[in-house]
Design a protein around this motif. Structure first.
Motif, mmCIF file in Angstrom:
data_model
loop_
_atom_site.group_PDB
_atom_site.id
_atom_site.type_symbol
_atom_site.label_atom_id
_atom_site.label_comp_id
_atom_site.label_asym_id
_atom_site.label_seq_id
_atom_site.Cartn_x
_atom_site.Cartn_y
_atom_site.Cartn_z
ATOM 1 N N SER A 253 -13.002 -2.384 0.162
ATOM 2 C CA SER A 253 -12.842 -3.498 1.100
ATOM 3 C C SER A 253 -13.954 -4.503 0.853
ATOM 4 O O SER A 253 -15.125 -4.120 0.741
ATOM 5 C CB SER A 253 -12.908 -3.010 2.551
ATOM 6 O OG SER A 253 -11.728 -2.324 2.910
ATOM 7 N N SER B 6 -4.054 3.884 4.981
ATOM 8 C CA SER B 6 -3.986 2.517 5.501
ATOM 9 C C SER B 6 -4.549 2.442 6.915
ATOM 10 O O SER B 6 -5.302 1.522 7.251
ATOM 11 C CB SER B 6 -2.538 2.014 5.488
ATOM 12 O OG SER B 6 -2.066 1.861 4.166
ATOM 13 N N MET C 235 -8.454 2.994 6.801
ATOM 14 C CA MET C 235 -9.190 1.807 6.383
ATOM 15 C C MET C 235 -9.112 0.710 7.440
ATOM 16 O O MET C 235 -10.081 -0.037 7.646
ATOM 17 C CB MET C 235 -8.651 1.299 5.050
ATOM 18 C CG MET C 235 -8.866 2.258 3.886
ATOM 19 S SD MET C 235 -10.613 2.626 3.569
ATOM 20 C CE MET C 235 -11.230 1.006 3.086
ATOM 21 N N LYS D 151 -8.273 -2.798 -1.536
ATOM 22 C CA LYS D 151 -7.777 -2.399 -2.842
ATOM 23 C C LYS D 151 -7.645 -0.883 -2.895
ATOM 24 O O LYS D 151 -8.514 -0.165 -2.421
ATOM 25 C CB LYS D 151 -8.731 -2.874 -3.942
ATOM 26 C CG LYS D 151 -8.275 -2.542 -5.352
ATOM 27 C CD LYS D 151 -9.237 -3.107 -6.379
ATOM 28 C CE LYS D 151 -8.783 -2.794 -7.804
ATOM 29 N NZ LYS D 151 -9.718 -3.358 -8.813
ATOM 30 N N SER D 152 -6.537 -0.409 -3.466
ATOM 31 C CA SER D 152 -6.295 1.031 -3.546
ATOM 32 C C SER D 152 -5.941 1.421 -4.975
ATOM 33 O O SER D 152 -5.134 0.754 -5.623
ATOM 34 C CB SER D 152 -5.155 1.436 -2.602
ATOM 35 O OG SER D 152 -4.823 2.800 -2.755
ATOM 36 N N TYR E 87 -7.640 8.971 -3.697
ATOM 37 C CA TYR E 87 -7.497 7.516 -3.794
ATOM 38 C C TYR E 87 -8.856 6.831 -3.664
ATOM 39 O O TYR E 87 -9.697 7.252 -2.862
ATOM 40 C CB TYR E 87 -6.539 6.991 -2.717
ATOM 41 C CG TYR E 87 -5.131 7.498 -2.927
ATOM 42 C CD1 TYR E 87 -4.218 6.777 -3.682
ATOM 43 C CD2 TYR E 87 -4.738 8.737 -2.414
ATOM 44 C CE1 TYR E 87 -2.942 7.266 -3.910
ATOM 45 C CE2 TYR E 87 -3.463 9.235 -2.642
ATOM 46 C CZ TYR E 87 -2.573 8.484 -3.396
ATOM 47 O OH TYR E 87 -1.321 8.981 -3.642
ATOM 48 N N ARG F 151 0.839 -1.214 0.000
ATOM 49 C CA ARG F 151 0.000 0.000 0.000
ATOM 50 C C ARG F 151 0.869 1.257 0.000
ATOM 51 O O ARG F 151 0.543 2.256 -0.610
ATOM 52 C CB ARG F 151 -0.903 -0.012 1.242
ATOM 53 C CG ARG F 151 -2.011 -1.040 1.169
ATOM 54 C CD ARG F 151 -3.004 -0.670 0.077
ATOM 55 N NE ARG F 151 -3.867 -1.797 -0.230
ATOM 56 C CZ ARG F 151 -3.603 -2.704 -1.139
ATOM 57 N NH1 ARG F 151 -2.487 -2.626 -1.842
ATOM 58 N NH2 ARG F 151 -4.448 -3.678 -1.378
ATOM 59 N N CYS G 276 -10.634 3.378 -2.607
ATOM 60 C CA CYS G 276 -10.361 2.191 -1.801
ATOM 61 C C CYS G 276 -11.596 1.300 -1.747
ATOM 62 O O CYS G 276 -12.732 1.791 -1.659
ATOM 63 C CB CYS G 276 -9.961 2.587 -0.380
ATOM 64 S SG CYS G 276 -8.485 3.634 -0.299
#
Length: 320
Positions: free
Chosen positions: A21, A137, A140, A167-168, A17, A5, A19
């Motif tokens: 999950s 990071s 999340m 996922k980024s 960004y 990441r 993201c």
């Protein structure tokens, strides 16, 4: 090979960004389990509430989000300038909303005097926490951990609830940002969970529409501030009215009975961003598949290649 990441995030390249999950087990995050018929719909509110709560604490703005049955989408903006303006007290108070803190931080809030060594240790601690409060990071991780604990307690089980890694995708330019936000906001419509953006529960677009009816913008989300300009305030580089028109047009274009339909006149934002209607539909329907870790034009990536320490240009970037 999977990239860490840290190597996918560079503030010098972009502050935006996307993201995602996803759950790892068959049980739904939200919605009705077709096998057991248990309704987990109430968990959508858990996720939305925790997401907006974290937006109040971190120096990270929420641009868009959508809470789906087994995954969560969020578009984030790292606001380093905001974190730099926070005082030591601001940092400590925010950190204490997340964690217990340290003996030094509690003594600081009580107004205790520090020795030179203690003052130095405290300042180092504040600097570390200041940096952490701009970390996607950590953002999340705190989001997912809280939801996993509640879900596991409700399900009376233990074990991993989310995939090990979120996922980024770095959004390198305005085109990628606009496309990704629309992609996120239209997730419920593509999944046939809603017919229109205003009926898409637990999404950022619904929140924006509700507030727009009252001639305001939601305080929990990064505001739209209009087209880029020299004296531009902090916010999304589009007009709110243009974005809502864009989402509505895109949503109508991807309906089952109008698949592939292209409007004769494109919304102003598309004309300004120089994206064709056909290309826009492809982006907003398959954004995650279209891009991997980086989203935007090829020329945008070339400008920031060194920040990500890549020798090769990623595939599927947009032609300039």
């Amino acid at each position: 090979m999977t990239r860490s990441r840290k190597s996918q995030i560079s503030l010098e390249a972009t502050p935006y960004y996307h993201c995602v999950s996803r759950c790892v087990r068959r049980a739904f995050l939200c919605g009705v389990d077709a096998l057991t018929r248990i309704n987990y719909e109430h968990r959508r509110q858990w996720v939305e509430d925790r997401l907006l709560w974290l937006g109040e604490i971190f120096a990270i703005d929420i641009c868009a989000y959508a809470v789906m049955s087994n995954h969560v989408h969020v578009v984030l903006h790292i606001n380093v300038l905001q974190s730099r303006q926070w005082s030591a007290e601001d940092i400590v108070m925010r950190w204490h909303r997340l964690y217990k803190g340290s003996a030094l931080s509690h003594r600081f809030l009580k107004g205790d005097a520090f020795s030179p060594a203690e003052q130095q240790a405290f300042e180092a601690l504040v600097a570390q926490w200041r940096e952490t409060l701009t970390s996607i990071s950590r953002f999340m991780a705190v989001l997912n951990e809280g939801i996993a604990r509640r879900a596991n307690a409700e399900d009376r089980c233990t074990g991993r609830f989310w995939e090990g890694r979120f996922k980024s995708q770095a959004l390198l330019d305005e085109q990628a940002l606009a496309a990704c936000m629309a992609y996120v906001d239209l997730n419920p419509i593509r999944a046939s969970l809603a017919d229109t953006p205003e009926t898409s529960d637990h999404t950022s677009v619904q929140m924006r529409i509700v507030c727009a009816k009252a001639s305001k913008q939601p305080s929990d989300l990064l505001p739209f501030v209009g087209n880029p300009r020299a004296d531009m305030p902090e916010g999304l580089p589009f007009k709110l009215s243009d974005y809502l028109e864009l989402v509505d047009w895109t949503g109508r274009a991807i309906r089952e009975d109008k698949r592939g339909f292209i409007a004769e006149s494109l919304p102003p934002i598309l004309t300004r961003l120089n994206i064709s209607g056909k290309q826009w539909q492809q982006l907003t329907q398959q954004f995650e598949k279209q891009f991997r870790c980086f989203a935007g034009q090829r020329s945008s990536f070339e400008k920031v290649r060194d920040y990500f320490q890549l020798s090769r240009t990623p595939p599927n970037l947009l032609a300039t």
